[in-house]
Scaffold this motif. Structure first.
Motif, PDB file in Angstrom:
ATOM      1  N   ILE A 108       0.989  -1.281   0.009  1.00  0.00           N
ATOM      2  CA  ILE A 108       0.000  -0.109  -0.107  1.00  0.00           C
ATOM      3  C   ILE A 108       1.051   1.328  -0.001  1.00  0.00           C
ATOM      4  CG2 ILE A 108      -1.566   1.180   1.354  1.00  0.00           C
ATOM      5  CD1 ILE A 108      -2.683  -1.359   0.872  1.00  0.00           C
ATOM      6  N   GLU A 109       0.687   2.163  -0.682  1.00  0.00           N
ATOM      7  CA  GLU A 109       1.285   3.153  -0.709  1.00  0.00           C
ATOM      8  C   GLU A 109       0.731   4.651  -0.690  1.00  0.00           C
ATOM      9  OE1 GLU A 109       5.267   3.131  -3.800  1.00  0.00           O
ATOM     10  OE2 GLU A 109       3.808   4.592  -4.492  1.00  0.00           O
ATOM     11  N   ALA A 110       1.036   5.431   0.302  1.00  0.00           N
ATOM     12  CA  ALA A 110       0.534   6.756   0.581  1.00  0.00           C
ATOM     13  C   ALA A 110       1.541   7.864   0.200  1.00  0.00           C
ATOM     14  CB  ALA A 110      -0.012   6.830   1.829  1.00  0.00           C
ATOM     15  N   GLU A 151       4.646   3.150   3.238  1.00  0.00           N
ATOM     16  CA  GLU A 151       4.505   1.946   2.422  1.00  0.00           C
ATOM     17  C   GLU A 151       4.188   0.826   3.295  1.00  0.00           C
ATOM     18  OE1 GLU A 151       7.207   1.809  -1.313  1.00  0.00           O
ATOM     19  OE2 GLU A 151       7.826  -0.037  -0.453  1.00  0.00           O
ATOM     20  N   VAL A 152       3.272  -0.002   3.046  1.00  0.00           N
ATOM     21  CA  VAL A 152       2.576  -0.852   4.019  1.00  0.00           C
ATOM     22  C   VAL A 152       2.788  -2.187   3.323  1.00  0.00           C
ATOM     23  CG1 VAL A 152       0.869  -1.561   5.388  1.00  0.00           C
ATOM     24  CG2 VAL A 152       1.251   0.743   5.145  1.00  0.00           C
ATOM     25  N   LYS A 153       3.369  -3.313   3.820  1.00  0.00           N
ATOM     26  CA  LYS A 153       3.347  -4.342   3.143  1.00  0.00           C
ATOM     27  C   LYS A 153       2.884  -5.588   4.249  1.00  0.00           C
ATOM     28  CE  LYS A 153       7.177  -2.866   0.506  1.00  0.00           C
ATOM     29  NZ  LYS A 153       8.705  -3.079   0.115  1.00  0.00           N
ATOM     30  N   VAL A 174      -8.627  -1.006   3.586  1.00  0.00           N
ATOM     31  CA  VAL A 174      -8.007   0.394   3.336  1.00  0.00           C
ATOM     32  C   VAL A 174      -8.895   1.454   3.774  1.00  0.00           C
ATOM     33  CG1 VAL A 174      -6.242   1.818   2.216  1.00  0.00           C
ATOM     34  CG2 VAL A 174      -6.113  -0.546   1.922  1.00  0.00           C
ATOM     35  N   GLU A 175      -8.678   2.221   4.494  1.00  0.00           N
ATOM     36  CA  GLU A 175      -9.461   3.361   4.741  1.00  0.00           C
ATOM     37  C   GLU A 175      -8.778   4.447   3.916  1.00  0.00           C
ATOM     38  OE1 GLU A 175     -10.636   4.166   8.798  1.00  0.00           O
ATOM     39  OE2 GLU A 175     -11.894   2.237   8.859  1.00  0.00           O
ATOM     40  N   VAL A 194      -5.121   6.821  -2.174  1.00  0.00           N
ATOM     41  CA  VAL A 194      -4.006   5.765  -1.674  1.00  0.00           C
ATOM     42  C   VAL A 194      -4.036   4.489  -2.854  1.00  0.00           C
ATOM     43  CG1 VAL A 194      -3.744   3.845  -0.069  1.00  0.00           C
ATOM     44  CG2 VAL A 194      -4.516   5.982   0.864  1.00  0.00           C
ATOM     45  N   ASP A 195      -2.646   4.209  -2.833  1.00  0.00           N
ATOM     46  CA  ASP A 195      -2.692   3.288  -4.207  1.00  0.00           C
ATOM     47  C   ASP A 195      -2.346   1.921  -3.513  1.00  0.00           C
ATOM     48  OD1 ASP A 195      -2.557   4.990  -6.001  1.00  0.00           O
ATOM     49  OD2 ASP A 195      -0.486   5.482  -6.001  1.00  0.00           O
ATOM     50  N   TRP A 196      -3.083   0.791  -3.789  1.00  0.00           N
ATOM     51  CA  TRP A 196      -3.060  -0.312  -3.492  1.00  0.00           C
ATOM     52  C   TRP A 196      -2.645  -1.518  -4.517  1.00  0.00           C
ATOM     53  CZ3 TRP A 196      -7.735  -2.757  -0.227  1.00  0.00           C
ATOM     54  CH2 TRP A 196      -7.552  -4.083   0.410  1.00  0.00           C
ATOM     55  N   TYR A 197      -1.455  -1.741  -4.211  1.00  0.00           N
ATOM     56  CA  TYR A 197      -0.761  -2.773  -5.540  1.00  0.00           C
ATOM     57  C   TYR A 197      -1.090  -4.164  -5.116  1.00  0.00           C
ATOM     58  CZ  TYR A 197       2.045   1.331  -6.852  1.00  0.00           C
ATOM     59  OH  TYR A 197       2.391   2.333  -7.178  1.00  0.00           O
ATOM     60  N   ILE A 198      -1.711  -5.049  -6.056  1.00  0.00           N
ATOM     61  CA  ILE A 198      -2.248  -6.374  -5.855  1.00  0.00           C
ATOM     62  C   ILE A 198      -1.727  -7.045  -7.182  1.00  0.00           C
ATOM     63  CG2 ILE A 198      -4.195  -5.798  -4.560  1.00  0.00           C
ATOM     64  CD1 ILE A 198      -5.769  -6.341  -6.753  1.00  0.00           C
ATOM     65  N   VAL A 199      -1.730  -8.355  -6.866  1.00  0.00           N
ATOM     66  CA  VAL A 199      -1.808  -9.500  -7.921  1.00  0.00           C
ATOM     67  C   VAL A 199      -2.649 -10.568  -7.464  1.00  0.00           C
ATOM     68  CG1 VAL A 199      -0.253 -11.055  -9.015  1.00  0.00           C
ATOM     69  CG2 VAL A 199       0.743  -8.932  -8.271  1.00  0.00           C
ATOM     70  N   PRO A 200      -3.809 -10.590  -8.137  1.00  0.00           N
ATOM     71  CA  PRO A 200      -4.813 -11.732  -7.831  1.00  0.00           C
ATOM     72  C   PRO A 200      -3.900 -13.172  -8.161  1.00  0.00           C
ATOM     73  CG  PRO A 200      -5.696  -9.887  -9.387  1.00  0.00           C
ATOM     74  CD  PRO A 200      -4.325  -9.582  -9.352  1.00  0.00           C
TER      75      PRO A 200
END
Ligand SMILES: [Cu+2]
Length: 149
Positions: A87-89, A99-101, A107-108, A115-121
Protein backbone atom coordinates in the motif's frame (compact mmCIF):
# COMPACT_ATOMS: atom_id res chain seq x y z
CA UNK A 1 -6.24 -26.26 -7.54
CA UNK A 2 -5.34 -24.46 -10.77
CA UNK A 3 -5.24 -20.96 -9.21
CA UNK A 4 -2.66 -22.09 -6.67
CA UNK A 5 -0.47 -23.49 -9.44
CA UNK A 6 -0.61 -20.09 -11.17
CA UNK A 7 0.59 -18.41 -8.00
CA UNK A 8 3.68 -20.58 -7.54
CA UNK A 9 5.83 -19.06 -10.33
CA UNK A 10 5.13 -15.56 -8.96
CA UNK A 11 6.31 -16.52 -5.50
CA UNK A 12 9.33 -18.37 -6.86
CA UNK A 13 10.40 -15.31 -8.83
CA UNK A 14 9.91 -13.05 -5.82
CA UNK A 15 12.12 -15.27 -3.69
CA UNK A 16 14.93 -15.85 -6.19
CA UNK A 17 15.18 -12.32 -7.62
CA UNK A 18 16.23 -9.68 -5.07
CA UNK A 19 15.00 -6.80 -7.25
CA UNK A 20 11.50 -8.23 -7.37
CA UNK A 21 11.55 -9.08 -3.68
CA UNK A 22 11.88 -5.37 -2.96
CA UNK A 23 8.56 -4.64 -4.58
CA UNK A 24 9.20 -4.37 -8.30
CA UNK A 25 7.09 -7.37 -9.22
CA UNK A 26 5.74 -6.79 -12.73
CA UNK A 27 6.30 -3.06 -12.27
CA UNK A 28 6.57 -2.54 -16.03
CA UNK A 29 3.13 -4.01 -16.64
CA UNK A 30 1.04 -2.68 -13.78
CA UNK A 31 -2.57 -2.09 -14.78
CA UNK A 32 -4.07 1.01 -13.16
CA UNK A 33 -7.62 0.64 -11.85
CA UNK A 34 -9.10 3.78 -10.35
CA UNK A 35 -11.88 3.34 -7.82
CA UNK A 36 -13.63 6.58 -6.89
CA UNK A 37 -15.26 6.74 -3.46
CA UNK A 38 -17.89 9.38 -2.84
CA UNK A 39 -21.40 10.56 -2.17
CA UNK A 40 -24.12 11.76 -4.51
CA UNK A 41 -27.79 12.67 -4.28
CA UNK A 42 -28.54 8.96 -4.53
CA UNK A 43 -26.35 7.94 -1.59
CA UNK A 44 -22.77 6.70 -1.55
CA UNK A 45 -20.88 4.93 -4.29
CA UNK A 46 -17.82 3.16 -5.60
CA UNK A 47 -17.13 3.98 -9.23
CA UNK A 48 -16.94 1.87 -11.29
CA UNK A 49 -19.20 -0.60 -9.53
CA UNK A 50 -18.16 -3.56 -11.67
CA UNK A 51 -14.51 -4.62 -11.70
CA UNK A 52 -12.74 -7.46 -13.46
CA UNK A 53 -9.26 -8.79 -12.78
CA UNK A 54 -7.05 -11.58 -14.10
CA UNK A 55 -4.82 -13.87 -12.09
CA UNK A 56 -1.12 -13.23 -12.43
CA UNK A 57 -1.49 -9.63 -13.61
CA UNK A 58 -0.21 -6.79 -11.45
CA UNK A 59 -2.68 -4.04 -10.59
CA UNK A 60 -2.52 -0.70 -8.87
CA UNK A 61 -5.87 0.04 -7.27
CA UNK A 62 -5.96 3.83 -7.10
CA UNK A 63 -8.43 4.57 -4.31
CA UNK A 64 -9.60 8.14 -4.78
CA UNK A 65 -11.82 9.56 -2.05
CA UNK A 66 -13.53 12.62 -3.55
CA UNK A 67 -15.76 13.01 -0.50
CA UNK A 68 -15.55 15.19 2.60
CA UNK A 69 -15.75 12.15 4.87
CA UNK A 70 -13.63 9.03 5.29
CA UNK A 71 -14.38 5.94 3.17
CA UNK A 72 -12.86 2.51 2.85
CA UNK A 73 -12.43 -0.41 0.51
CA UNK A 74 -12.84 -3.85 2.07
CA UNK A 75 -11.94 -6.63 -0.36
CA UNK A 76 -13.84 -9.27 1.65
CA UNK A 77 -13.65 -12.60 -0.23
CA UNK A 78 -11.33 -11.08 -2.82
CA UNK A 79 -8.85 -10.37 -0.03
CA UNK A 80 -8.21 -14.11 0.26
CA UNK A 81 -7.46 -14.37 -3.45
CA UNK A 82 -4.95 -11.60 -4.01
CA UNK A 83 -1.35 -11.04 -3.01
CA UNK A 84 -0.83 -7.48 -1.76
CA UNK A 85 2.53 -6.13 -2.91
CA UNK A 86 2.18 -2.93 -0.94
CA UNK A 87 0.00 0.00 0.00
CA UNK A 88 1.48 3.36 -0.87
CA UNK A 89 0.52 6.76 0.53
CA UNK A 90 2.14 9.92 -0.79
CA UNK A 91 1.77 13.63 -0.12
CA UNK A 92 0.33 16.00 -2.78
CA UNK A 93 3.85 16.44 -4.23
CA UNK A 94 4.21 12.70 -4.69
CA UNK A 95 6.64 12.22 -1.81
CA UNK A 96 6.28 8.93 -0.01
CA UNK A 97 4.54 9.06 3.37
CA UNK A 98 4.12 5.35 3.99
CA UNK A 99 4.55 2.01 2.29
CA UNK A 100 2.72 -0.85 3.98
CA UNK A 101 3.35 -4.51 3.18
CA UNK A 102 1.73 -7.72 4.26
CA UNK A 103 -1.69 -9.29 4.01
CA UNK A 104 -4.32 -6.54 3.90
CA UNK A 105 -8.10 -6.73 3.64
CA UNK A 106 -9.30 -3.18 4.22
CA UNK A 107 -7.94 0.26 3.47
CA UNK A 108 -9.52 3.47 4.76
CA UNK A 109 -8.92 6.64 2.77
CA UNK A 110 -9.18 10.09 4.33
CA UNK A 111 -11.38 12.84 2.85
CA UNK A 112 -9.95 14.14 -0.42
CA UNK A 113 -7.04 11.68 -0.28
CA UNK A 114 -5.73 8.96 -2.57
CA UNK A 115 -4.05 5.68 -1.65
CA UNK A 116 -2.45 3.19 -4.04
CA UNK A 117 -3.00 -0.50 -3.34
CA UNK A 118 -0.77 -2.81 -5.40
CA UNK A 119 -2.18 -6.30 -5.81
CA UNK A 120 -1.68 -9.45 -7.84
CA UNK A 121 -4.74 -11.74 -8.00
CA UNK A 122 -3.61 -15.34 -7.49
CA UNK A 123 -6.90 -17.23 -7.52
CA UNK A 124 -10.01 -16.99 -9.67
CA UNK A 125 -13.27 -15.81 -8.12
CA UNK A 126 -16.90 -15.59 -9.16
CA UNK A 127 -18.48 -12.15 -8.81
CA UNK A 128 -18.15 -11.03 -5.21
CA UNK A 129 -18.65 -7.72 -3.43
CA UNK A 130 -16.06 -5.28 -2.28
CA UNK A 131 -17.59 -2.84 0.17
CA UNK A 132 -17.21 0.15 2.44
CA UNK A 133 -17.89 -1.17 5.93
CA UNK A 134 -18.09 2.17 7.70
CA UNK A 135 -21.43 2.43 9.55
CA UNK A 136 -24.29 3.07 7.12
CA UNK A 137 -22.12 3.28 4.00
CA UNK A 138 -22.87 -0.17 2.57
CA UNK A 139 -26.58 0.47 3.11
CA UNK A 140 -26.12 3.78 1.26
CA UNK A 141 -24.76 1.88 -1.76
CA UNK A 142 -21.00 1.66 -1.27
CA UNK A 143 -20.30 -1.61 -3.00
CA UNK A 144 -18.81 -2.91 -6.21
CA UNK A 145 -18.86 -6.30 -7.85
CA UNK A 146 -15.43 -7.83 -8.46
CA UNK A 147 -14.54 -10.89 -10.54
CA UNK A 148 -11.18 -12.60 -10.98
CA UNK A 149 -10.75 -14.56 -14.21
CU1 LIG B 1 -17.80 4.78 2.75
Amino acid sequence: MKPFIAAVPLLAVAITNPALAEGDLSRENVVDVTIELGSSDDGMYMKPDVLEFETGKAYRLILVNVDEIKHEVALNEMGERVFTRKIEATDPDGNLIAEVKGHINEVEVGPGKTVDWYIVPVQTMEASEITCELPGHLEAGMRASATIK
